[in-house]
Design an enzyme around this catalytic site. Structure first.
Site, PDB file in Angstrom:
ATOM      1  N   LYS A 159      49.191 -25.538   2.190  1.00  0.00           N
ATOM      2  CA  LYS A 159      48.383 -25.681   1.453  1.00  0.00           C
ATOM      3  C   LYS A 159      48.240 -24.680   0.115  1.00  0.00           C
ATOM      4  CE  LYS A 159      43.689 -26.469   1.660  1.00  0.00           C
ATOM      5  NZ  LYS A 159      43.547 -28.141   1.057  1.00  0.00           N
TER       6      LYS A 159
HETATM    7  N1  PMP Z   1      46.281 -33.104   3.311  1.00  0.00           N
HETATM    8  C1  PMP Z   1      46.626 -32.629   2.211  1.00  0.00           C
HETATM    9  C2  PMP Z   1      47.504 -32.744   1.157  1.00  0.00           C
HETATM   10  C3  PMP Z   1      45.091 -31.563   1.679  1.00  0.00           C
HETATM   11  O1  PMP Z   1      44.962 -30.780   0.553  1.00  0.00           O
HETATM   12  C4  PMP Z   1      43.840 -31.708   3.161  1.00  0.00           C
HETATM   13  C5  PMP Z   1      42.763 -31.086   3.154  1.00  0.00           C
HETATM   14  N2  PMP Z   1      42.820 -29.145   2.704  1.00  0.00           N
HETATM   15  C6  PMP Z   1      44.183 -32.390   3.810  1.00  0.00           C
HETATM   16  C7  PMP Z   1      45.225 -33.212   3.932  1.00  0.00           C
HETATM   17  C8  PMP Z   1      43.302 -32.768   5.048  1.00  0.00           C
HETATM   18  O2  PMP Z   1      43.023 -31.472   5.244  1.00  0.00           O
HETATM   19  P1  PMP Z   1      41.941 -31.269   6.869  1.00  0.00           P
HETATM   20  O3  PMP Z   1      41.078 -31.898   7.240  1.00  0.00           O
HETATM   21  O4  PMP Z   1      42.281 -29.456   7.212  1.00  0.00           O
HETATM   22  O5  PMP Z   1      40.666 -30.559   4.984  1.00  0.00           O
END
Ligand code: PMP
Length: 311
Positions: free
Chosen positions: A155
């Site tokens: 992230k």
């Molecule tokens: N992939 C990416 C690239 C993201 O930015 C996100 C959003 N955080 C997700 C998947 C989904 O992750 P999460 O369920 O932890 O929000």
């Protein structure tokens, strides 16, 4: 409307006081790590439920290691800052928390400087994608970043150039969202969401070495599929063409929640309608995040601490 309050380098301050210089390392080079956490407002009681806040902060404290950023708070402290931020901003709608740790040095040069900053912002957020209808997705012409260039599991701010290119291309071509392949040509994820396929009652999702974020909603889906449908999820390499012959496809993520996909590259997925597996996971997820389920109450943090009985 009164000015919103943000948490910036150790203090709650009016948004207009939370400013960084143009040459801030992260602004120039993308050297930051962020999280996205949803908080759901209950119109009946005024309670706000933060969803899996502790898991998001734990992930953030792991991910800052990629950039040698130090966050001077524990998971518990970060969770209490998040709750206080919601209280100070008196949200009466669903909200989204954006904690953000970054390289704060004000200088030119790409090595990782030691100065770190931390901020947390909360904004109102309704639907990110329209989850009531089936989405129409394209397989993007942009490939997902590789782990040995910029790790997607991190992230990391700069990595979202890759997401922005794919998401914008999809919108420009009239699609709702992009599905990205990795450099090996296998399915990775959406621009900011993980992806699941359903084939013959089995759930399938790319494994964590396919260049994806190790999503928290992905983890919820795997858990709920096991509990609701007695279905184990296959985490494996997924071919692009499996999208075209899947019975159901859906995206999932904090912002996107559980978002059904009914067309990919102009082809109908399954019967072209939101399928039964997607529906049951979507409905249970919605009940849990809004504090209306007895299951998984440990995923919820009550901001005001009202003790209401789940409906
Ligand atoms: N992939 C990416 C690239 C993201 O930015 C996100 C959003 N955080 C997700 C998947 C989904 O992750 P999460 O369920 O932890 O929000």
């Amino acid at each position: 409307m009164s000015e919103s309050v943000v948490f910036f380098n150790g203090k709650f301050v009016p948004d207009s006081e939370a400013r960084v210089p143009i040459l801030t390392h992260c602004l120039q080079y993308g050297t930051g790590v962020f999280e996205g956490i949803r908080a759901y407002h209950d119109d009946d009681t005024g309670e706000v439920y933060m969803f899996r806040a502790q898991d998001h902060f734990a992930r953030m404290l792991r991910n800052v290691k990629f950039l040698s950023i130090k966050i001077p708070y524990t998971v518990e402290k970060l969770t209490s800052i998040a709750a206080e931020l919601i209280r100070l901003n008196r949200f009466t709608t669903d909200a989204y928390l954006r904690p953000f740790a970054y390289k704060a040095a004000v200088k030119v040069g790409v090595t990782l400087p030691p100065e770190d900053g931390f901020a947390m912002v909360a904004v109102p957020m309704g639907q990110y994608l329209d989850t009531r209808k089936g989405l129409h997705c394209e397989v993007s012409s942009w490939r997902r970043l590789q782990d040995n260039s910029i790790p997607c599991r991190g992230k990391i701010c700069g990595a979202y150039v890759n997401s922005a290119l794919a998401a914008q291309e999809a919108r420009d071509r009239g699609f709702d969202e992009a599905i990205m392949l990795n450099e090996a040509g296998h399915i990775a994820e959406g621009s900011a969401m993980n992806i699941f396929l359903v084939r013959g009652g089995r759930l399938i999702t790319p494994d964590v070495s396919q260049g994806i974020l190790e999503g928290i909603t992905r983890d919820c889906v795997i858990t709920l599929a096991r509990e609701l449908l007695s279905a184990e999820t296959e985490c494996r390499v997924v071919d692009r063409t499996e999208l075209y012959i899947a019975d159901e496809v859906f995206l999932c993520g904090t912002a996107a929640q559980v978002a059904p996909v009914t067309r990919v590259d102009g082809r109908t997925v399954g019967a072209g309608e939101i399928g039964p597996v997607t529906t049951s996971i979507q409905q249970e997820y919605d009940r849990i995040v809004r504090g209306r389920s007895h299951s998984h109450s440990h995923w919820i943090e009550r901001v005001y601490g009202y003790t209401t009985t789940p409906r």
